[in-house]
Enzyme design. Sequence first.
Site, PDB file in Angstrom:
ATOM      1  N   CYS A   7      -8.020  19.123  49.183  1.00  0.00           N
ATOM      2  CA  CYS A   7      -7.511  18.773  47.846  1.00  0.00           C
ATOM      3  C   CYS A   7      -7.918  19.878  46.879  1.00  0.00           C
ATOM      4  O   CYS A   7      -8.271  20.976  47.316  1.00  0.00           O
ATOM      5  CB  CYS A   7      -7.996  17.394  47.406  1.00  0.00           C
ATOM      6  N   ASN A  10     -12.312  19.070  46.159  1.00  0.00           N
ATOM      7  CA  ASN A  10     -13.143  18.636  47.301  1.00  0.00           C
ATOM      8  C   ASN A  10     -14.306  17.747  46.851  1.00  0.00           C
ATOM      9  O   ASN A  10     -15.401  17.794  47.415  1.00  0.00           O
ATOM     10  CB  ASN A  10     -13.655  19.825  48.131  1.00  0.00           C
ATOM     11  N   CYS A  12     -13.156  14.370  45.207  1.00  0.00           N
ATOM     12  CA  CYS A  12     -12.578  13.018  45.110  1.00  0.00           C
ATOM     13  C   CYS A  12     -11.750  12.643  46.343  1.00  0.00           C
ATOM     14  O   CYS A  12     -12.147  11.787  47.127  1.00  0.00           O
ATOM     15  CB  CYS A  12     -11.706  12.890  43.859  1.00  0.00           C
ATOM     16  N   ARG A  13     -10.582  13.270  46.517  1.00  0.00           N
ATOM     17  CA  ARG A  13      -9.647  12.834  47.556  1.00  0.00           C
ATOM     18  C   ARG A  13      -9.999  13.320  48.957  1.00  0.00           C
ATOM     19  O   ARG A  13     -10.038  12.509  49.899  1.00  0.00           O
ATOM     20  CB  ARG A  13      -8.224  13.294  47.201  1.00  0.00           C
ATOM     21  N   SER A  14     -10.210  14.627  49.136  1.00  0.00           N
ATOM     22  CA  SER A  14     -10.431  15.103  50.515  1.00  0.00           C
ATOM     23  C   SER A  14     -11.753  14.619  51.129  1.00  0.00           C
ATOM     24  O   SER A  14     -11.792  14.415  52.355  1.00  0.00           O
ATOM     25  CB  SER A  14     -10.272  16.628  50.624  1.00  0.00           C
ATOM     26  N   ASP A 117      -4.179  12.617  41.954  1.00  0.00           N
ATOM     27  CA  ASP A 117      -5.534  13.045  41.608  1.00  0.00           C
ATOM     28  C   ASP A 117      -6.190  11.957  40.748  1.00  0.00           C
ATOM     29  O   ASP A 117      -5.715  11.673  39.646  1.00  0.00           O
ATOM     30  CB  ASP A 117      -5.440  14.362  40.830  1.00  0.00           C
TER      31      ASP A 117
HETATM   32  P1  4NP Z   1      -9.995  16.188  43.881  1.00  0.00           P
HETATM   33  O1  4NP Z   1     -10.119  15.818  42.326  1.00  0.00           O
HETATM   34  O2  4NP Z   1      -9.057  17.378  43.961  1.00  0.00           O
HETATM   35  O3  4NP Z   1      -9.406  14.965  44.481  1.00  0.00           O
HETATM   36  O4  4NP Z   1     -11.392  16.497  44.357  1.00  0.00           O
HETATM   37  C1  4NP Z   1     -10.536  16.766  41.365  1.00  0.00           C
HETATM   38  C2  4NP Z   1     -11.881  16.972  41.161  1.00  0.00           C
HETATM   39  C3  4NP Z   1     -12.298  17.879  40.202  1.00  0.00           C
HETATM   40  C4  4NP Z   1     -11.350  18.565  39.468  1.00  0.00           C
HETATM   41  C5  4NP Z   1     -10.011  18.353  39.681  1.00  0.00           C
HETATM   42  C6  4NP Z   1      -9.602  17.451  40.648  1.00  0.00           C
HETATM   43  N1  4NP Z   1     -11.784  19.470  38.467  1.00  0.00           N
HETATM   44  O5  4NP Z   1     -10.924  20.009  37.750  1.00  0.00           O
HETATM   45  O6  4NP Z   1     -12.998  19.723  38.341  1.00  0.00           O
END
Ligand code: 4NP
Length: 144
Positions: A7, A10, A12-14, A117
Amino acid sequence: MKILMVCLGNICRSPLAEGIMQHLADENGLGWDVDSAGTGRWHIGEAPDRRSIRAARNHGIDISKQVCRQFKRTDFDEFDHIFVMDRNNLSDVLDMARNEEQAAKVKLLLGDKVVPDPYYDDSLFEPVFELIENGCKDIIKGLR
Ligand code: 4NP
C-alpha cells in the site's frame, strides 16, 4: 509461494493484508510466506497504525510485531505475487518493473476494486479488514 502486500504507507492496509493472508495460509497449511511494504517512505521502521493493530486483534490476528519498510526493486525477484491496494499503488509499483515478467506479478488485491485508504477515517478500519479478508480468501481459492 511468496506473497507481498503493498500500500502507500505500509502502516494501515498492507500490514492487515499481510496478517490476514499469513493467518489464512497457515490455517490452510499452505506453507506460504507473506510480507508487506509501502511505496512511500514516511513510516519506515514503525509498527503498524494502532487502529489496524486493533482491527486485526478484534479478529484474533496479531500484527503488532510488523515493521514498516519501503517497496524495492529486488522485491520483484523475491516474490511470486505482489498484491496492491489501490490504483496509485498499482502505477507506482508498475513504474518500477523492469520487464513484462515483473509487471505480470502485480495485481490489485481485489481484482477490479480498490481497498480505500482508511488513514483519515477511523470508521473505515473494520470495513477495510473485511474487504481485505474476502480478497485474501478469493486469492487462496485461485492460487492453491
Ligand atoms: P496505508 O495508509 O497506505 O494503508 O498504510 C496510509 C498511511 C499513512 C499515510 C498515507 C496512507 N501517510 O500519508 O502518512
